[in-house]
Design an enzyme around this catalytic site. Sequence first.
Site, mmCIF file in Angstrom:
data_model
loop_
_atom_site.group_PDB
_atom_site.id
_atom_site.type_symbol
_atom_site.label_atom_id
_atom_site.label_comp_id
_atom_site.label_asym_id
_atom_site.label_seq_id
_atom_site.Cartn_x
_atom_site.Cartn_y
_atom_site.Cartn_z
ATOM 1 N N SER A 140 0.806 -1.223 0.000
ATOM 2 C CA SER A 140 0.000 0.000 0.000
ATOM 3 C C SER A 140 0.838 1.272 0.000
ATOM 4 C CB SER A 140 -0.937 0.013 1.210
ATOM 5 O OG SER A 140 -0.195 -0.138 2.419
ATOM 6 N N GLY A 188 -2.164 -4.360 1.198
ATOM 7 C CA GLY A 188 -2.256 -5.622 1.915
ATOM 8 C C GLY A 188 -1.271 -6.677 1.473
ATOM 9 N N ASN A 220 3.920 -5.445 5.807
ATOM 10 C CA ASN A 220 2.737 -6.176 6.264
ATOM 11 C C ASN A 220 3.106 -7.474 6.973
ATOM 12 O OD1 ASN A 220 0.679 -4.379 5.417
ATOM 13 N ND2 ASN A 220 0.948 -5.058 3.306
ATOM 14 N N ASP A 222 -4.311 6.930 10.218
ATOM 15 C CA ASP A 222 -3.921 5.586 10.686
ATOM 16 C C ASP A 222 -2.485 5.553 11.202
ATOM 17 O OD1 ASP A 222 -2.312 5.598 8.394
ATOM 18 O OD2 ASP A 222 -3.566 4.190 7.295
ATOM 19 N N HIS A 250 0.311 5.282 6.803
ATOM 20 C CA HIS A 250 0.429 5.641 5.394
ATOM 21 C C HIS A 250 0.660 7.143 5.223
ATOM 22 C CE1 HIS A 250 -1.912 1.842 5.373
ATOM 23 N NE2 HIS A 250 -1.115 1.580 4.347
#
Length: 224
Positions: A52, A89, A117, A200, A203
Site C-alpha cells: 500500500s 495488503g 505487512n 492511521d 500511510h
Amino acid sequence: MRSIHLIVLAALLLYLVPSCSQKPQEKQEPGKTEAKPRDKTPVKTILFFGNSLTAGYGIDEEDAFPALIQDRIDSLGMDYRVINAGLSGETTASGLSRLDWFLEEAPEVFVLELGGNDGLRGISLEETRKNLKAIISQVREKYPETSLVLAGMQIPPNMGPDYSAGFQNMYTEISAATGVVLIPFLLEGVAGDPELNLPDGIHPTEEGHQLVAETVWEYLEPLL
C-alpha cells in the site's frame, strides 16, 4: 456472315479493354520502395513492486511516490517509464506468487518494497527473508542485467524489541547477501510524524510521499 464478324470483334474488345471494376495499379518510381514505419526505441521500465505504500493508499495514485518519480524523470527528459505495481495488503508471500505477471517486460530497474505487512502481522523473519530473497532471485534469473533496489522498512515495537530489531536488520543482511542496492528506511523523516501521515499513522499523506520520493531518488538516480 456479317453478324459473326461483329460477335468476334465484340469479344476481342472485351478481352483487350480492362474491366471497370479492376483498380489500376499505382505507378512506382524506378528504384523507390515503399517506406515502412520505423520502430520506436522501446522505453526503459522502472518497476515499483510493493504494498500500500507504493500503491499510494488513501491518496490519488498520481500523488504517490512512484508517480512523483515519473514526474522527476519527465522533467529531466529521461527515457524511462514508471510502473506502479503496488497492492494494498501485499505480503512477501503474495508478492512472490504474483511476480511472474509483472515480469513480462524486462524492467531496467526493479524496486522491491515489501515486508511491512509481514512485520505488522508478526510473520516469522525467516519466512519474510526467504520470500524477499526468492523475489530477488527470480528477477535476476530472468533478467540478469536488471538493477535491483530493496526498500528497507521498520516496524513499531508491538511485536517485542527483538523482533523489531531483527526485522530492521533483515534488510541490511539481504542487501549484503545479494548485492542489491539498499534504501535503509523508505519512510525516513516521515514515519511517526502526524503531519506527514494519514490518521492511521502508517500511510503517508501527499506531503509525506514527496519526502519518500526524495529518499528513493537519492538511490535510484545513479542507476539511470
